[in-house]
Design an enzyme around this catalytic site. Structure first.
Site, PDB file in Angstrom:
ATOM      1  N   GLN A 128      31.500 -53.331 -29.956  1.00 23.83           N
ATOM      2  CA  GLN A 128      30.500 -52.428 -29.365  1.00 23.83           C
ATOM      3  C   GLN A 128      30.150 -51.332 -30.366  1.00 23.83           C
ATOM      4  OE1 GLN A 128      31.737 -51.401 -25.051  1.00 23.83           O
ATOM      5  NE2 GLN A 128      33.581 -52.198 -25.998  1.00 23.83           N
TER       6      GLN A 128
ATOM      7  N   VAL B 109      28.828 -49.267 -33.610  1.00 21.91           N
ATOM      8  CA  VAL B 109      27.621 -49.331 -34.434  1.00 21.91           C
ATOM      9  C   VAL B 109      27.970 -49.068 -35.906  1.00 21.91           C
ATOM     10  CG1 VAL B 109      26.070 -48.763 -32.541  1.00 21.91           C
ATOM     11  CG2 VAL B 109      27.031 -46.894 -33.905  1.00 21.91           C
TER      12      VAL B 109
ATOM     13  N   HIS C 142      25.920 -53.565 -29.807  1.00 26.20           N
ATOM     14  CA  HIS C 142      25.138 -52.333 -29.634  1.00 26.20           C
ATOM     15  C   HIS C 142      24.387 -51.914 -30.890  1.00 26.20           C
ATOM     16  CE1 HIS C 142      27.968 -51.220 -26.031  1.00 26.20           C
ATOM     17  NE2 HIS C 142      27.065 -52.127 -25.715  1.00 26.20           N
TER      18      HIS C 142
ATOM     19  N   CYS D 209       6.580 -43.581 -38.327  1.00 27.18           N
ATOM     20  CA  CYS D 209       6.242 -44.919 -38.814  1.00 27.18           C
ATOM     21  C   CYS D 209       4.877 -44.861 -39.522  1.00 27.18           C
ATOM     22  CB  CYS D 209       6.192 -45.868 -37.613  1.00 27.18           C
ATOM     23  SG  CYS D 209       5.597 -47.510 -38.002  1.00 27.18           S
TER      24      CYS D 209
ATOM     25  N   CYS E  28       2.215 -47.006 -37.273  1.00 21.95           N
ATOM     26  CA  CYS E  28       1.685 -46.616 -35.957  1.00 21.95           C
ATOM     27  C   CYS E  28       1.971 -45.162 -35.592  1.00 21.95           C
ATOM     28  CB  CYS E  28       2.247 -47.540 -34.872  1.00 21.95           C
ATOM     29  SG  CYS E  28       3.945 -47.153 -34.436  1.00 21.95           S
TER      30      CYS E  28
ATOM     31  N   THR F 141      38.728 -49.754 -26.259  1.00 20.15           N
ATOM     32  CA  THR F 141      37.519 -49.488 -25.461  1.00 20.15           C
ATOM     33  C   THR F 141      37.895 -48.944 -24.093  1.00 20.15           C
ATOM     34  OG1 THR F 141      35.471 -50.395 -24.541  1.00 20.15           O
ATOM     35  CG2 THR F 141      37.318 -51.929 -24.726  1.00 20.15           C
ATOM     36  N   SER F 142      37.054 -48.019 -23.603  1.00 24.42           N
ATOM     37  CA  SER F 142      37.313 -47.479 -22.266  1.00 24.42           C
ATOM     38  C   SER F 142      36.916 -48.498 -21.200  1.00 24.42           C
ATOM     39  CB  SER F 142      36.556 -46.167 -22.070  1.00 24.42           C
ATOM     40  OG  SER F 142      35.189 -46.351 -22.360  1.00 24.42           O
TER      41      SER F 142
ATOM     42  N   ASN G  51      45.582 -50.049 -26.511  1.00 25.31           N
ATOM     43  CA  ASN G  51      44.965 -48.745 -26.284  1.00 25.31           C
ATOM     44  C   ASN G  51      46.081 -47.706 -26.094  1.00 25.31           C
ATOM     45  OD1 ASN G  51      43.334 -46.541 -25.080  1.00 25.31           O
ATOM     46  ND2 ASN G  51      41.781 -48.108 -24.778  1.00 25.31           N
TER      47      ASN G  51
HETATM   48  C1  BJW Z   1      42.035 -45.732 -29.117  1.00 21.93           C
HETATM   49  C2  BJW Z   1      42.465 -44.923 -30.134  1.00 21.93           C
HETATM   50  C3  BJW Z   1      43.195 -45.543 -31.121  1.00 21.93           C
HETATM   51  C4  BJW Z   1      41.395 -43.670 -28.813  1.00 21.93           C
HETATM   52  N1  BJW Z   1      43.441 -46.864 -31.035  1.00 21.93           N
HETATM   53  N2  BJW Z   1      42.279 -47.030 -29.051  1.00 21.93           N
HETATM   54  C5  BJW Z   1      26.834 -52.735 -14.269  1.00 21.93           C
HETATM   55  C6  BJW Z   1      27.467 -51.753 -13.547  1.00 21.93           C
HETATM   56  C7  BJW Z   1      27.188 -50.413 -13.769  1.00 21.93           C
HETATM   57  C8  BJW Z   1      26.259 -50.019 -14.726  1.00 21.93           C
HETATM   58  C9  BJW Z   1      25.614 -50.995 -15.452  1.00 21.93           C
HETATM   59  C10 BJW Z   1      25.905 -52.322 -15.223  1.00 21.93           C
HETATM   60  N3  BJW Z   1      25.162 -53.057 -16.084  1.00 21.93           N
HETATM   61  C11 BJW Z   1      24.422 -52.213 -16.848  1.00 21.93           C
HETATM   62  C12 BJW Z   1      24.666 -50.944 -16.483  1.00 21.93           C
HETATM   63  C13 BJW Z   1      24.061 -49.733 -17.059  1.00 21.93           C
HETATM   64  C14 BJW Z   1      24.650 -49.295 -18.357  1.00 21.93           C
HETATM   65  C15 BJW Z   1      26.113 -48.980 -18.160  1.00 21.93           C
HETATM   66  O1  BJW Z   1      27.000 -49.717 -18.464  1.00 21.93           O
HETATM   67  N4  BJW Z   1      26.402 -47.789 -17.647  1.00 21.93           N
HETATM   68  C16 BJW Z   1      27.789 -47.359 -17.433  1.00 21.93           C
HETATM   69  C17 BJW Z   1      28.033 -46.020 -18.140  1.00 21.93           C
HETATM   70  C18 BJW Z   1      28.052 -47.277 -15.961  1.00 21.93           C
HETATM   71  N5  BJW Z   1      24.471 -50.316 -19.403  1.00 21.93           N
HETATM   72  C19 BJW Z   1      23.349 -50.359 -20.114  1.00 21.93           C
HETATM   73  O2  BJW Z   1      22.433 -49.599 -19.927  1.00 21.93           O
HETATM   74  C20 BJW Z   1      23.250 -51.438 -21.178  1.00 21.93           C
HETATM   75  N6  BJW Z   1      22.015 -52.107 -21.068  1.00 21.93           N
HETATM   76  C21 BJW Z   1      21.731 -52.924 -20.070  1.00 21.93           C
HETATM   77  O3  BJW Z   1      22.530 -53.246 -19.247  1.00 21.93           O
HETATM   78  O4  BJW Z   1      20.451 -53.391 -20.101  1.00 21.93           O
HETATM   79  C22 BJW Z   1      19.981 -54.208 -19.041  1.00 21.93           C
HETATM   80  C23 BJW Z   1      18.532 -54.526 -19.335  1.00 21.93           C
HETATM   81  C24 BJW Z   1      18.116 -55.847 -19.323  1.00 21.93           C
HETATM   82  C25 BJW Z   1      16.775 -56.152 -19.587  1.00 21.93           C
HETATM   83  C26 BJW Z   1      15.867 -55.126 -19.864  1.00 21.93           C
HETATM   84  C27 BJW Z   1      16.287 -53.815 -19.882  1.00 21.93           C
HETATM   85  C28 BJW Z   1      17.631 -53.505 -19.627  1.00 21.93           C
HETATM   86  C29 BJW Z   1      23.243 -50.825 -22.585  1.00 21.93           C
HETATM   87  C30 BJW Z   1      24.527 -50.172 -22.948  1.00 21.93           C
HETATM   88  C31 BJW Z   1      24.384 -49.526 -24.327  1.00 21.93           C
HETATM   89  C32 BJW Z   1      25.564 -48.673 -24.690  1.00 21.93           C
HETATM   90  N7  BJW Z   1      25.261 -47.942 -25.868  1.00 21.93           N
HETATM   91  C33 BJW Z   1      26.249 -47.033 -26.432  1.00 21.93           C
HETATM   92  C34 BJW Z   1      25.572 -46.199 -27.533  1.00 21.93           C
HETATM   93  C35 BJW Z   1      25.366 -47.031 -28.800  1.00 21.93           C
HETATM   94  C36 BJW Z   1      24.805 -46.222 -29.897  1.00 21.93           C
HETATM   95  C37 BJW Z   1      25.723 -45.114 -30.345  1.00 21.93           C
HETATM   96  O5  BJW Z   1      26.920 -45.329 -30.642  1.00 21.93           O
HETATM   97  O6  BJW Z   1      25.250 -43.994 -30.393  1.00 21.93           O
HETATM   98  O7  BJW Z   1      27.362 -47.765 -26.941  1.00 21.93           O
HETATM   99  S1  BJW Z   1      27.018 -45.988 -25.192  1.00 21.93           S
HETATM  100  C38 BJW Z   1      28.621 -45.998 -25.913  1.00 21.93           C
HETATM  101  O8  BJW Z   1      29.559 -46.658 -25.029  1.00 21.93           O
HETATM  102  C39 BJW Z   1      28.499 -46.873 -27.160  1.00 21.93           C
HETATM  103  C40 BJW Z   1      29.797 -47.639 -27.111  1.00 21.93           C
HETATM  104  O9  BJW Z   1      29.681 -48.827 -27.865  1.00 21.93           O
HETATM  105  C41 BJW Z   1      29.996 -47.875 -25.639  1.00 21.93           C
HETATM  106  C42 BJW Z   1      31.411 -48.170 -25.250  1.00 21.93           C
HETATM  107  O10 BJW Z   1      32.233 -47.100 -25.535  1.00 21.93           O
HETATM  108  P1  BJW Z   1      33.703 -47.392 -26.073  1.00 21.93           P
HETATM  109  O11 BJW Z   1      33.632 -48.122 -27.338  1.00 21.93           O
HETATM  110  O12 BJW Z   1      34.515 -47.984 -25.004  1.00 21.93           O
HETATM  111  O13 BJW Z   1      34.186 -45.903 -26.457  1.00 21.93           O
HETATM  112  P2  BJW Z   1      34.825 -44.773 -25.535  1.00 21.93           P
HETATM  113  O14 BJW Z   1      34.684 -43.503 -26.271  1.00 21.93           O
HETATM  114  O15 BJW Z   1      34.305 -44.843 -24.158  1.00 21.93           O
HETATM  115  O16 BJW Z   1      36.370 -45.164 -25.439  1.00 21.93           O
HETATM  116  C43 BJW Z   1      37.239 -45.074 -26.556  1.00 21.93           C
HETATM  117  C44 BJW Z   1      38.540 -45.745 -26.195  1.00 21.93           C
HETATM  118  O17 BJW Z   1      39.353 -45.778 -27.352  1.00 21.93           O
HETATM  119  C45 BJW Z   1      39.345 -45.024 -25.105  1.00 21.93           C
HETATM  120  O18 BJW Z   1      39.829 -46.004 -24.189  1.00 21.93           O
HETATM  121  C46 BJW Z   1      40.496 -44.409 -25.873  1.00 21.93           C
HETATM  122  O19 BJW Z   1      41.699 -44.319 -25.105  1.00 21.93           O
HETATM  123  C47 BJW Z   1      40.671 -45.402 -26.978  1.00 21.93           C
HETATM  124  N8  BJW Z   1      41.286 -44.892 -28.195  1.00 21.93           N
HETATM  125  N9  BJW Z   1      42.016 -43.608 -29.860  1.00 21.93           N
HETATM  126  C48 BJW Z   1      42.938 -47.548 -29.968  1.00 21.93           C
HETATM  127  N10 BJW Z   1      43.673 -44.810 -32.146  1.00 21.93           N
HETATM  128 ZN    ZN Z   2       5.503 -48.232 -35.732  1.00 21.16          ZN
END
Ligand code: BJW
Ligand code: ZN
Length: 262
Positions: free
Chosen positions: A109, A111, A127, A157, A160, A198-199, A223
């Site tokens: 996940q 970037v 992502h 851009c 556009c 991942t959370s 984790n």
């Molecule tokens: C350690 C450590 C160590 C610490 N060792 N571990 C179903 C149910 C509910 C909601 C939805 C659903 N389906 C879709 C949704 C909506 C939404 C969503 O999920 N919302 C939730 C918040 C509820 N999802 C979306 O909108 C997605 N799109 C979508 O579904 O589109 C549908 C669609 C179809 C057709 C047309 C149009 C739309 C898109 C999701 C995009 C997420 N983007 C981000 C930003 C990316 C860019 C950037 O980085 O700036 O991605 S959000 C952010 O969260 C980022 C991450 O990749 C992602 C996950 O986070 P991650 O990696 O888990 O990090 P943390 O910080 O949360 O956790 C860190 C963990 O590490 C913790 O557990 C720590 O304990 C641990 N840790 N130190 C190991 N040393």
């Molecule tokens: Zn453009």
């Protein structure tokens, strides 16, 4: 190793046995795997200048529309952090697992590009990438210029006049279809899934371990904190991935050695 040998009661050894006995393994990583490289996790760390902003607001099309300059400066500061960061022992251990296991695919996940820099070759980015840019209107790719890094507003851009944005997936946006199809396909076929740092709260990525489990795969979660993935997992290895994963690789290598001797 004897296929019928009983599973160890030590979770790390049991996890190594699972990996060693599986022909197809998938690993799903999140921001935690890069934490020990100094890249803040998404939810844990809004530090310094950025502490007052909600990352879920900054990583959204609405947030970008409302304040493109703020979002641009946030991404430029994170890009600088990623570029300065080096892969940590966790990234390197995953690259090593790809080399020693017959079929190992990494779904991330994140970037950042730290998995690739550590040597992983089969990496699916769900992502997008913070090192790529495109027009928010026409989608044309954009080559970042040195002056863009310090700019108060995103570049525009030349085709556009739309704002340039990072080529990442924000909330409410669809994931890259090819990456999603590949991730689903690999997950449906794997016998073991390693979930690291991942959370497990962002979908559809958070659905992958559920899908793996539905298809009979064994789940291993790494984790420091117990979260939704630990509850779902068969084996929970509590600790930082930079510590746990090298130990897991060492035990997996030992297990594979034993297997070849029998
Ligand atoms: C350690 C450590 C160590 C610490 N060792 N571990 C179903 C149910 C509910 C909601 C939805 C659903 N389906 C879709 C949704 C909506 C939404 C969503 O999920 N919302 C939730 C918040 C509820 N999802 C979306 O909108 C997605 N799109 C979508 O579904 O589109 C549908 C669609 C179809 C057709 C047309 C149009 C739309 C898109 C999701 C995009 C997420 N983007 C981000 C930003 C990316 C860019 C950037 O980085 O700036 O991605 S959000 C952010 O969260 C980022 C991450 O990749 C992602 C996950 O986070 P991650 O990696 O888990 O990090 P943390 O910080 O949360 O956790 C860190 C963990 O590490 C913790 O557990 C720590 O304990 C641990 N840790 N130190 C190991 N040393
Ligand atoms: Zn453009």
């Amino acid at each position: 190793m004897d296929e019928t040998a009983p599973m160890s009661t030590d979770p790390l050894t049991a996890a190594a046995q699972i990996l060693c006995r599986s022909t197809r393994v998938v690993c799903l990583t999140g921001a935690g795997v890069s934490a020990e490289s100094g890249v803040p996790t998404f939810r844990d760390a809004q530090t310094g200048l950025w502490a007052q902003f909600d990352p879920e607001e900054l990583a959204s099309p609405a947030g970008f529309q409302r304040n493109p300059g703020l979002v641009w400066r946030w991404y430029m500061s994170r890009l600088a952090m990623v570029e300065q960061a080096q892969p940590n022992p966790g990234h390197r251990a995953l690259a090593q697992l790809e080399r020693i296991l017959p079929h190992f695919v990494l779904i991330t996940q994140n970037v950042d590009d730290l998995h690739e820099r550590a040597g992983s070759q089969r990496v699916i980015h769900l992502h997008g990438s913070i090192t790529r840019f495109r027009c928010s209107q026409c989608g044309a790719p954009y080559q970042l210029q040195p002056q863009d890094r310090e700019a108060e507003m995103p570049p525009v851009c030349r085709l556009c006049n739309g704002w340039i944005r990072p080529d990442v997936v924000w909330f409410g946006e669809p994931l890259p279809p090819e990456a999603l199809v590949q991730a689903w396909d690999e997950t449906g076929q794997c016998q073991a899934m390693l979930v690291v740092g991942t959370s497990g709260v962002v979908y559809p990525a958070a659905q992958l371990p559920v899908v793996a489990r539905e298809h009979g795969a064994t789940l291993i979660d790494v984790n420091p904190e117990k979260g939704p993935m630990a509850d779902l997992a068969d084996i929970f290895l509590q600790g930082p991935s930079g510590v746990i994963l090298p130990q897991l690789v060492e035990k997996t290598i030992a297990c594979r050695g034993d297997q070849h001797e029998t």
